[in-house]
Design a protein around this motif. Structure first.
Motif, PDB file in Angstrom:
ATOM      1  N   VAL A   1      64.167  50.897  43.692  1.00  0.00           N
ATOM      2  CA  VAL A   1      63.480  51.267  42.495  1.00  0.00           C
ATOM      3  C   VAL A   1      62.437  52.111  42.940  1.00  0.00           C
ATOM      4  O   VAL A   1      61.691  51.725  43.946  1.00  0.00           O
ATOM      5  CB  VAL A   1      62.977  50.358  41.441  1.00  0.00           C
ATOM      6  N   PRO A   2      61.748  53.037  42.108  1.00  0.00           N
ATOM      7  CA  PRO A   2      60.464  53.831  42.491  1.00  0.00           C
ATOM      8  C   PRO A   2      59.303  52.657  42.361  1.00  0.00           C
ATOM      9  O   PRO A   2      59.263  51.836  41.920  1.00  0.00           O
ATOM     10  CB  PRO A   2      60.296  54.786  41.418  1.00  0.00           C
ATOM     11  N   ILE A   3      58.461  52.779  43.520  1.00  0.00           N
ATOM     12  CA  ILE A   3      57.187  52.088  43.606  1.00  0.00           C
ATOM     13  C   ILE A   3      56.158  52.881  43.100  1.00  0.00           C
ATOM     14  O   ILE A   3      55.763  53.972  43.778  1.00  0.00           O
ATOM     15  CB  ILE A   3      56.800  51.694  44.998  1.00  0.00           C
ATOM     16  N   LYS A   4      55.615  52.488  42.024  1.00  0.00           N
ATOM     17  CA  LYS A   4      54.565  52.955  41.452  1.00  0.00           C
ATOM     18  C   LYS A   4      53.241  53.497  42.214  1.00  0.00           C
ATOM     19  O   LYS A   4      52.964  52.426  42.967  1.00  0.00           O
ATOM     20  CB  LYS A   4      53.889  52.353  39.951  1.00  0.00           C
ATOM     21  N   PRO A   5      52.520  54.180  41.973  1.00  0.00           N
ATOM     22  CA  PRO A   5      51.142  54.272  42.764  1.00  0.00           C
ATOM     23  C   PRO A   5      50.300  53.012  42.667  1.00  0.00           C
ATOM     24  O   PRO A   5      50.364  52.184  41.401  1.00  0.00           O
ATOM     25  CB  PRO A   5      50.267  55.417  42.058  1.00  0.00           C
ATOM     26  N   GLY A   6      49.883  52.454  43.799  1.00  0.00           N
ATOM     27  CA  GLY A   6      49.023  51.128  43.618  1.00  0.00           C
ATOM     28  C   GLY A   6      49.921  49.931  43.825  1.00  0.00           C
ATOM     29  O   GLY A   6      49.657  48.878  44.144  1.00  0.00           O
ATOM     30  N   GLU A   7      51.206  50.014  43.761  1.00  0.00           N
ATOM     31  CA  GLU A   7      52.251  49.071  43.712  1.00  0.00           C
ATOM     32  C   GLU A   7      52.637  48.709  45.109  1.00  0.00           C
ATOM     33  O   GLU A   7      52.490  49.609  46.051  1.00  0.00           O
ATOM     34  CB  GLU A   7      53.398  49.006  43.198  1.00  0.00           C
ATOM     35  N   SER A   8      53.259  47.481  45.571  1.00  0.00           N
ATOM     36  CA  SER A   8      53.576  47.194  46.904  1.00  0.00           C
ATOM     37  C   SER A   8      55.112  46.841  46.764  1.00  0.00           C
ATOM     38  O   SER A   8      55.805  46.545  45.847  1.00  0.00           O
ATOM     39  CB  SER A   8      52.692  45.815  47.249  1.00  0.00           C
ATOM     40  N   GLY A   9      55.661  46.797  47.928  1.00  0.00           N
ATOM     41  CA  GLY A   9      56.801  46.496  48.183  1.00  0.00           C
ATOM     42  C   GLY A   9      57.077  46.114  49.776  1.00  0.00           C
ATOM     43  O   GLY A   9      56.172  45.982  50.532  1.00  0.00           O
ATOM     44  N   LEU A  10      58.374  45.538  49.736  1.00  0.00           N
ATOM     45  CA  LEU A  10      58.809  45.073  51.179  1.00  0.00           C
ATOM     46  C   LEU A  10      60.142  45.839  51.831  1.00  0.00           C
ATOM     47  O   LEU A  10      60.811  45.953  50.998  1.00  0.00           O
ATOM     48  CB  LEU A  10      59.230  43.680  51.024  1.00  0.00           C
ATOM     49  N   ILE A  11      60.023  46.101  53.114  1.00  0.00           N
ATOM     50  CA  ILE A  11      61.247  46.510  53.819  1.00  0.00           C
ATOM     51  C   ILE A  11      61.675  45.294  54.503  1.00  0.00           C
ATOM     52  O   ILE A  11      60.928  44.683  55.500  1.00  0.00           O
ATOM     53  CB  ILE A  11      60.864  47.433  54.772  1.00  0.00           C
ATOM     54  N   GLY A  12      62.695  44.537  54.119  1.00  0.00           N
ATOM     55  CA  GLY A  12      63.294  43.615  55.092  1.00  0.00           C
ATOM     56  C   GLY A  12      64.274  43.863  56.186  1.00  0.00           C
ATOM     57  O   GLY A  12      65.165  44.845  55.820  1.00  0.00           O
ATOM     58  N   VAL A  13      63.885  43.215  57.302  1.00  0.00           N
ATOM     59  CA  VAL A  13      64.833  43.796  58.442  1.00  0.00           C
ATOM     60  C   VAL A  13      65.241  42.434  58.914  1.00  0.00           C
ATOM     61  O   VAL A  13      64.405  41.535  59.506  1.00  0.00           O
ATOM     62  CB  VAL A  13      63.814  44.373  59.608  1.00  0.00           C
ATOM     63  N   SER A  14      66.599  42.438  59.699  1.00  0.00           N
ATOM     64  CA  SER A  14      67.097  41.448  60.044  1.00  0.00           C
ATOM     65  C   SER A  14      67.708  41.789  61.433  1.00  0.00           C
ATOM     66  O   SER A  14      68.387  42.934  61.615  1.00  0.00           O
ATOM     67  CB  SER A  14      68.216  40.889  59.213  1.00  0.00           C
ATOM     68  N   PHE A  15      67.618  40.972  62.464  1.00  0.00           N
ATOM     69  CA  PHE A  15      68.244  41.343  63.906  1.00  0.00           C
ATOM     70  C   PHE A  15      69.128  40.270  64.217  1.00  0.00           C
ATOM     71  O   PHE A  15      68.534  39.088  64.358  1.00  0.00           O
ATOM     72  CB  PHE A  15      67.109  41.403  65.008  1.00  0.00           C
ATOM     73  N   ALA A  16      70.292  40.668  64.647  1.00  0.00           N
ATOM     74  CA  ALA A  16      71.222  39.447  65.194  1.00  0.00           C
ATOM     75  C   ALA A  16      71.461  39.853  66.576  1.00  0.00           C
ATOM     76  O   ALA A  16      71.649  40.921  67.227  1.00  0.00           O
ATOM     77  CB  ALA A  16      72.665  39.923  64.519  1.00  0.00           C
ATOM     78  N   SER A  17      71.007  38.842  67.313  1.00  0.00           N
ATOM     79  CA  SER A  17      70.624  39.150  68.825  1.00  0.00           C
ATOM     80  C   SER A  17      72.091  38.525  69.619  1.00  0.00           C
ATOM     81  O   SER A  17      72.158  38.538  70.819  1.00  0.00           O
ATOM     82  CB  SER A  17      69.684  38.060  69.496  1.00  0.00           C
ATOM     83  N   GLU A  18      73.052  38.159  68.917  1.00  0.00           N
ATOM     84  CA  GLU A  18      74.423  37.856  69.662  1.00  0.00           C
ATOM     85  C   GLU A  18      74.850  39.212  70.400  1.00  0.00           C
ATOM     86  O   GLU A  18      74.901  40.129  70.200  1.00  0.00           O
ATOM     87  CB  GLU A  18      75.604  37.706  68.677  1.00  0.00           C
TER      88      GLU A  18
END
Length: 137
Positions: free
Chosen positions: A85-102
């Protein structure tokens, strides 16, 4: 230049303001801006087979809605999740990252490339880890 995006099946319209012109003289002051707390994360030493995750926190410090259209990882062992969804000016968000080391050993450096309506239109985040067979105390 003003662009309208339409989606089949719903009545949502997203306005994207792109100030770039053929002459390159556009006004960039109204664009959204990614401001990350950190663009790199080091997991340190992890045991092979472990799956680790981290969330990159950002804020839209620009003057219009920030729209992330894609997030591509440099390797299949890394997965990124981003706001749809659009992030409005002044709003925050998260970029979730997963790493599988297998199946990974040694120093690992992976990147996640975000594509958004910013200038430039890409932002690269980096994760690191040292994958070992075991961790001794």
């Amino acid at each position: 230049m003003l662009v309208f995006l339409f989606s089949c099946g719903n009545n949502n319209t997203i306005e994207v303001n792109n100030p770039n012109t053929a002459s390159g003289q556009g006004d960039m002051s109204s664009l959204p801006i990614f401001s990350f707390e950190s663009e790199e994360h080091d997991f340190g030493r992890i045991v092979e087979g472990e799956k680790v995750s981290y969330s990159f926190k950002f804020k839209n410090t620009g003057k219009s809605n920030l729209i992330i259209s894609d997030a591509k990882a440099s390797c299949g062992c890394t997965v990124a999740d981003y706001p749809r969804v659009p992030i409005k000016p002044g709003e925050s968000g998260l970029i979730g990252v997963s790493f599988a080391s297998e199946g990974r050993k040694g120093i690992q450096n992976k990147t996640i490339t975000l594509v958004a309506n910013t200038q430039p239109n890409t932002k690269v985040l980096t994760i690191k880890a040292e994958v070992v067979n075991y961790i001794s105390n």
